[in-house]
Design a protein around this motif. Structure first.
Motif, short mmCIF file in Angstrom:
data_model
loop_
_atom_site.label_atom_id
_atom_site.label_comp_id
_atom_site.label_asym_id
_atom_site.label_seq_id
_atom_site.Cartn_x
_atom_site.Cartn_y
_atom_site.Cartn_z
N ARG A 16 0.74 -1.28 0.19
CA ARG A 16 0.08 -0.07 0.00
C ARG A 16 0.91 1.33 -0.09
NH1 ARG A 16 -3.20 -0.22 5.18
NH2 ARG A 16 -4.04 2.16 4.09
N ASN A 17 2.22 1.11 0.49
CA ASN A 17 2.76 2.29 0.55
C ASN A 17 3.92 2.34 -0.90
OD1 ASN A 17 4.50 0.30 1.07
ND2 ASN A 17 5.61 1.15 2.95
N GLY A 18 3.57 1.54 -1.71
CA GLY A 18 4.25 1.72 -3.01
C GLY A 18 5.45 0.79 -3.01
N ILE A 19 6.04 0.15 -2.03
CA ILE A 19 7.20 -0.62 -2.05
C ILE A 19 6.80 -1.86 -2.82
CG2 ILE A 19 8.80 -1.84 -0.32
CD1 ILE A 19 8.38 0.54 1.42
N ILE A 20 7.92 -2.51 -3.50
CA ILE A 20 7.84 -3.51 -4.05
C ILE A 20 8.42 -4.78 -3.37
CG2 ILE A 20 8.37 -5.12 -6.29
CD1 ILE A 20 8.79 -2.33 -7.56
N VAL A 21 7.56 -5.82 -2.95
CA VAL A 21 8.20 -7.00 -1.85
C VAL A 21 8.11 -8.19 -2.77
CG1 VAL A 21 7.70 -8.25 0.03
CG2 VAL A 21 7.27 -5.61 0.08
N VAL A 22 9.08 -8.77 -2.75
CA VAL A 22 9.34 -10.31 -3.73
C VAL A 22 9.57 -11.39 -2.67
CG1 VAL A 22 10.36 -11.41 -5.76
CG2 VAL A 22 10.12 -8.95 -5.43
N ARG A 23 8.71 -12.46 -2.59
CA ARG A 23 9.11 -13.48 -1.95
C ARG A 23 9.37 -14.66 -2.97
NH1 ARG A 23 8.64 -14.96 3.38
NH2 ARG A 23 7.41 -13.29 3.88
N PRO A 24 10.50 -15.23 -3.06
CA PRO A 24 10.69 -16.41 -3.80
C PRO A 24 10.60 -17.88 -3.29
CG PRO A 24 12.99 -15.79 -2.87
CD PRO A 24 11.68 -14.84 -2.28
N PRO A 25 10.57 -18.93 -4.04
CA PRO A 25 10.76 -20.14 -3.64
C PRO A 25 12.10 -20.40 -2.65
CG PRO A 25 10.18 -20.18 -5.68
CD PRO A 25 10.73 -18.87 -5.62
N LEU A 26 12.03 -21.28 -1.81
CA LEU A 26 13.24 -21.69 -1.20
C LEU A 26 14.43 -21.90 -2.09
CD1 LEU A 26 11.63 -24.25 1.65
CD2 LEU A 26 12.70 -21.96 2.15
N ASN A 27 15.49 -21.50 -1.59
CA ASN A 27 16.87 -21.77 -2.34
C ASN A 27 17.05 -21.06 -3.57
OD1 ASN A 27 17.49 -24.04 -0.16
ND2 ASN A 27 16.18 -25.45 -1.36
N TYR A 28 15.92 -20.17 -3.90
CA TYR A 28 16.45 -19.23 -4.86
C TYR A 28 17.51 -18.32 -4.61
CZ TYR A 28 13.05 -20.17 -8.57
OH TYR A 28 12.32 -21.01 -9.31
N SER A 29 18.45 -18.05 -5.46
CA SER A 29 19.65 -17.26 -5.25
C SER A 29 19.14 -15.59 -5.60
CB SER A 29 20.91 -17.32 -6.11
OG SER A 29 20.41 -17.30 -7.53
N PRO A 30 19.70 -14.67 -4.74
CA PRO A 30 19.24 -13.45 -5.30
C PRO A 30 19.41 -12.93 -6.72
CG PRO A 30 20.61 -13.43 -3.32
CD PRO A 30 20.68 -14.88 -3.71
N GLU A 31 20.44 -13.77 -7.39
CA GLU A 31 20.27 -13.38 -8.79
C GLU A 31 19.31 -13.81 -9.69
OE1 GLU A 31 23.88 -12.41 -6.67
OE2 GLU A 31 22.81 -14.34 -6.89
N GLN A 32 18.88 -15.10 -9.24
CA GLN A 32 17.68 -15.76 -9.82
C GLN A 32 16.49 -14.96 -9.62
OE1 GLN A 32 18.14 -19.68 -7.74
NE2 GLN A 32 17.87 -20.64 -9.75
N VAL A 33 16.27 -14.20 -8.32
CA VAL A 33 15.19 -13.41 -8.02
C VAL A 33 15.11 -12.18 -9.04
CG1 VAL A 33 13.97 -12.32 -6.48
CG2 VAL A 33 14.79 -14.35 -5.91
N ASP A 34 16.57 -11.62 -9.21
CA ASP A 34 16.70 -10.53 -10.02
C ASP A 34 16.02 -10.56 -11.30
OD1 ASP A 34 17.89 -8.94 -7.91
OD2 ASP A 34 19.82 -9.28 -8.70
N ALA A 35 16.54 -11.77 -12.07
CA ALA A 35 16.20 -12.42 -13.28
C ALA A 35 14.61 -12.28 -13.38
CB ALA A 35 16.65 -13.68 -13.60
N ILE A 36 13.89 -12.72 -12.49
CA ILE A 36 12.53 -12.80 -12.44
C ILE A 36 11.87 -11.51 -12.33
CG2 ILE A 36 10.31 -13.58 -11.13
CD1 ILE A 36 11.99 -15.95 -10.22
N VAL A 37 12.32 -10.50 -11.42
CA VAL A 37 11.87 -9.17 -11.52
C VAL A 37 12.12 -8.66 -12.96
CG1 VAL A 37 12.30 -6.99 -10.52
CG2 VAL A 37 12.41 -9.09 -9.05
N GLU A 38 13.35 -8.84 -13.35
CA GLU A 38 13.41 -8.16 -14.67
C GLU A 38 12.59 -8.76 -15.79
OE1 GLU A 38 15.29 -6.70 -18.19
OE2 GLU A 38 16.13 -6.29 -16.10
N SER A 39 12.01 -10.23 -15.81
CA SER A 39 11.03 -10.53 -16.67
C SER A 39 10.05 -9.84 -16.45
CB SER A 39 11.23 -12.14 -16.61
OG SER A 39 10.60 -12.46 -15.27
N LYS A 40 9.47 -9.30 -15.37
CA LYS A 40 8.23 -8.99 -15.03
C LYS A 40 8.21 -7.48 -14.82
CE LYS A 40 6.04 -12.83 -13.86
NZ LYS A 40 4.92 -13.21 -14.47
N ARG A 41 9.39 -6.74 -15.70
CA ARG A 41 9.55 -5.40 -15.53
C ARG A 41 8.20 -4.66 -16.12
NH1 ARG A 41 12.54 -2.59 -18.51
NH2 ARG A 41 12.95 -4.27 -20.05
#
Length: 235
Positions: free
Chosen positions: A28-53
Motif C-alpha cells: 500500500r505504500n508503493g514498496i515492491i516486495v518479492v518472496r521467492p521459493p526456497l533456495n532461490y539465489s538473489p540473482e535468480q530473483v533479479d532475473a524474475i523481477v527483470e522478466s516482470k518489468r
C-alpha cells in the motif's frame, strides 16, 4: 528484508518460502516486495523481477494514480468520516463524557479533545474508537468464517499496521489494521477470509485463491474494491 535493485526497480527481497512461484506484491505504500521459493539465489530473483518489468511498471503507475490525491481531514463540524463504508458527519460537542461516539447518524467528538490536543488528539480518539469496535466485530466474524475455512485462530488483534491491512502468524494470531473498520462490511469479511486462508497457504498461489474462492466466490469483486478504494480509507 534485503533491498535490491534491477535497472530502475527497487524491491525488498523476503526470505524464501515453501512455494513453487515467486510472489511479487506492490504494498500500500508503493514498496515492491518479492518472496521467492526456497533456495532461490538473489540473482535468480533479479532475473524474475527483470522478466516482470512491464507488469511492475504498469501496476506502479496504477498505484500512483490511485494514491495521487491524499485525504486532508479538518476537525470541524460537518467534516465526514467513514465507518463500515458509510460517511458520517462530525459534530463537536461541548458537554460529553465520552471522547467519541456515534449517535443519531453523527460522530460526536468531545470538543475539548480538539481544543487541547488538536488534530493528533482527535485522530487518536478516532483510532481508539475503530480499534474498540473493530475488535468486537472482527472477532465475531473470525469465529463465523474460521470453521468455513477449516482453521482456528488463536487470537485477534486490531491495531495500526502501517501499510498492511492484516497479517497472520504461524501460531494463528490474526492482526488487522483499524482502518479496516472504515470499509464496507463485505470488504472487512474479505480481509478476514483472506487472512484465514493464509493459514493454509502463506503465499498468493493458485491454491491459496482456490481456498478463498471456496468460502467467498465473489472475492475478486471485493478484492478489486479494496484495490481501488483502499487509499481513501484514512484519517
Amino acid at each position: 528484508m534485503n533491498a535490491r535493485r534491477v535497472r530502475d526497480i527497487d524491491y525488498q527481497l523476503l526470505p524464501g518460502a515453501d512455494r513453487k512461484t515467486t510472489d511479487i506484491v506492490i504494498e500500500r505504500n508503493g514498496i515492491i516486495v518479492v518472496r521467492p521459493p526456497l533456495n532461490y539465489s538473489p540473482e535468480q530473483v533479479d532475473a524474475i523481477v527483470e522478466s516482470k518489468r512491464l507488469w511492475i511498471y504498469r501496476n506502479l503507475a496504477e498505484w500512483r494514480d490511485l494514491n495521487a490525491t491524499s485525504v486532508i481531514r479538518e476537525w470541524v463540524n460537518g467534516e465526514t468520516f467513514l465507518y463500515l463504508g458509510r460517511s458520517y458527519r462530525l459534530s463537536l460537542i461541548n458537554q460529553q463524557t465520552e471522547s467519541l461516539k456515534l449517535k443519531e447518524g453523527r460522530f460526536c467528538l468531545n470538543r475539548k479533545i480538539v481544543d487541547k490536543g488538536g488534530a493528533d488528539a482527535a485522530k487518536k480518539a478516532f483510532e481508539a474508537y475503530y480499534i474498540e469496535k473493530g475488535l468486537q466485530r472482527i472477532s465475531d466474524r473470525v469465529k463465523y468464517y474460521a470453521p468455513k475455512t477449516g482453521v482456528k485462530a488463536t487470537s485477534v488483534k486490531v491495531k495500526d499496521m502501517g501499510f498492511r491491512w492484516a497479517s497472520c502468524s504461524a501460531s494463528g494470531v490474526l492482526n488487522f489494521h483499524w482502518k479496516c473498520m472504515m470499509a464496507p462490511a463485505k470488504i472487512i469479511d474479505y480481509i478476514i477470509v483472506h487472512e484465514l486462508c493464509h493459514m493454509h497457504y502463506r503465499n498468493h498461489s493458485e491454491a491459496f485463491w482456490n481456498e478463498v474462492d471456496k468460502v467467498m466466490p465473489d472475492y475478486q469483486e471485493r478484492k478489486e474494491w479494496l484495490r481501488k478504494n483502499g487509499a481513501g480509507l484514512t484519517l
